[in-house]
Design an enzyme around this catalytic site. Structure first.
Site, short mmCIF file in Angstrom:
data_model
loop_
_atom_site.label_atom_id
_atom_site.label_comp_id
_atom_site.label_asym_id
_atom_site.label_seq_id
_atom_site.Cartn_x
_atom_site.Cartn_y
_atom_site.Cartn_z
N ARG A 81 37.38 54.22 33.96
CA ARG A 81 36.65 55.03 32.97
C ARG A 81 36.51 56.49 33.39
O ARG A 81 36.10 57.32 32.57
CB ARG A 81 35.27 54.42 32.69
N MET B 90 41.35 44.69 34.64
CA MET B 90 41.56 45.02 33.23
C MET B 90 42.66 46.09 33.13
O MET B 90 42.76 46.79 32.12
CB MET B 90 40.26 45.52 32.59
N HIS C 212 41.80 49.13 42.85
CA HIS C 212 42.50 47.86 42.61
C HIS C 212 43.53 47.60 43.71
O HIS C 212 43.69 46.47 44.16
CB HIS C 212 43.24 47.89 41.26
N LEU D 296 45.50 50.44 36.71
CA LEU D 296 45.20 50.24 38.12
C LEU D 296 45.08 51.55 38.90
O LEU D 296 45.88 52.46 38.72
CB LEU D 296 46.30 49.38 38.76
N HIS D 297 44.07 51.61 39.74
CA HIS D 297 43.87 52.77 40.62
C HIS D 297 43.79 52.28 42.06
O HIS D 297 43.92 51.08 42.33
CB HIS D 297 42.64 53.56 40.19
N GLU D 298 43.52 53.22 42.98
CA GLU D 298 43.51 52.88 44.40
C GLU D 298 42.50 51.77 44.72
O GLU D 298 42.68 51.01 45.67
CB GLU D 298 43.20 54.12 45.26
N GLY E 35 35.68 44.35 43.60
CA GLY E 35 35.18 45.57 44.24
C GLY E 35 33.65 45.60 44.21
O GLY E 35 33.02 45.11 43.26
N GLN E 36 33.09 46.21 45.23
CA GLN E 36 31.62 46.32 45.31
C GLN E 36 31.05 47.26 44.25
O GLN E 36 29.87 47.24 43.97
CB GLN E 36 31.23 46.82 46.71
N GLN F 157 28.21 42.22 39.02
CA GLN F 157 29.25 41.28 38.59
C GLN F 157 29.56 40.30 39.72
O GLN F 157 29.67 39.09 39.51
CB GLN F 157 30.49 42.09 38.22
#
Ligand code: PAF
Length: 279
Positions: free
Chosen positions: A186, A30, A37, A33-35, A146-147, A152
């Site tokens: 978030r 979404m 992603h 992007l961070h580390e 991601g875990q 999900q």
């Protein structure tokens, strides 16, 4: 790197890739992007010939009082990060394009009603629907998640199995800040103080891990976790659960692989985190 907005444009790019027998890896996101992603993109890059990243804040997975309108966005920065990470194609459609006169939704029953599904009743229907669309649009052989969003992943695996999607889903480890806080777009909603206080999530999971090794009763473990979270007086526990890793049912004994998952409201952000404990 190519950057496209419409389904037709994606098809024009991926169809020849598919025809030439190359493998496609998809990283659905979404944005912002961070580390975390970037670790998914890196894995997709290693395991596929062609990497697609989708950037789409999916309206159908947000409830009425949730943060759809304020979800953080920075497309320019995201595109730069994708380019640097060696992504081949970025797909960033508009909600109008994705949901034009839309009448079809996918719901993975039962699994979608547990854990986060209790307080977010339409969330996983939106996730399943958009992921089904993205799998079809990208024609990916593999998709990377991601875990941190463990529920999900379990739901999407079930959807893929039940609806016979020809795609392999890969669950990748949680990436954390140096402090231990699980990375999430978030986290942007948190002040420095709230970020520090949010470390009780990780502390409670560490406590759970050590108690799981001693095969302690799940309710005893949960009670200890609650005590740790309550060290922050304004943190509001949505749930703390120890469940079977496949069917998300509560377990009475630690005699199989379990997911220890929690959701806690810390000031303005509802944070989730988890560990998987394999017996
Ligand atoms: O995990 C997320 O960011 C989203 O739920 C996903 C998988 C991109 C679907 O919108």
């Amino acid at each position: 790197m190519k950057e496209v907005k419409t389904v037709e444009e994606v098809r024009n790019v991926v169809n020849p890739v598919k025809k030439s027998g190359k493998s496609i890896g998809l990283v659905p996101t979404m944005g912002f992007l961070h580390e975390g992603h970037l670790s998914l993109i890196k894995r997709a890059r290693e395991e596929n010939d062609f990497v697609v990243v989708s950037i789409f804040v999916n309206p159908t997975q947000f409830g009425e009082n949730e943060d759809y309108g304020s979800y953080p966005k920075d497309l320019e920065r995201d595109l730069k990060r994708c380019e640097e990470a060696g992504v081949d194609l970025v797909f960033h459609p508009s909600p109008e394009d994705m949901y034009k006169n839309h009448k079809t939704y996918i719901k993975v029953y039962d699994l979608s009603e547990k854990l986060c599904g209790v307080t977010r009743p339409i969330h996983f229907r939106g996730v399943a629907t958009v992921c089904a669309k993205l799998f079809n649009i990208s024609k990916a052989d593999r998709a990377y998640f991601g875990q941190k969003d463990a529920q999900q992943f379990i739901i999407l695996k079930k959807m893929v199995e039940d609806l016979n999607f020809d795609i392999e889903l890969k669950r990748c480890p949680i990436i954390r800040e140096k402090s231990g806080l699980a990375l999430s777009s978030r986290n942007k909603y948190l002040s420095d103080k709230e970020k520090e206080d949010a470390l009780v999530l990780q502390d409670s999971l560490k406590k759970a891990e050590s108690m799981l090794k001693e095969k302690r009763d799940p309710s005893e473990i949960i009670a200890e976790m609650e005590k740790i979270i309550h060290l922050v007086d304004y943190a509001k526990i949505d749930y703390i659960k120890i469940v079977d890793l496949e069917n998300l049912e509560d377990v009475e004994k630690i005699d199989r692989d379990v997911l220890v998952a929690l959701a806690v409201q810390v000031g303005p952000a509802r944070l989730i985190d988890n560990i998987i404990y394999e017996v």
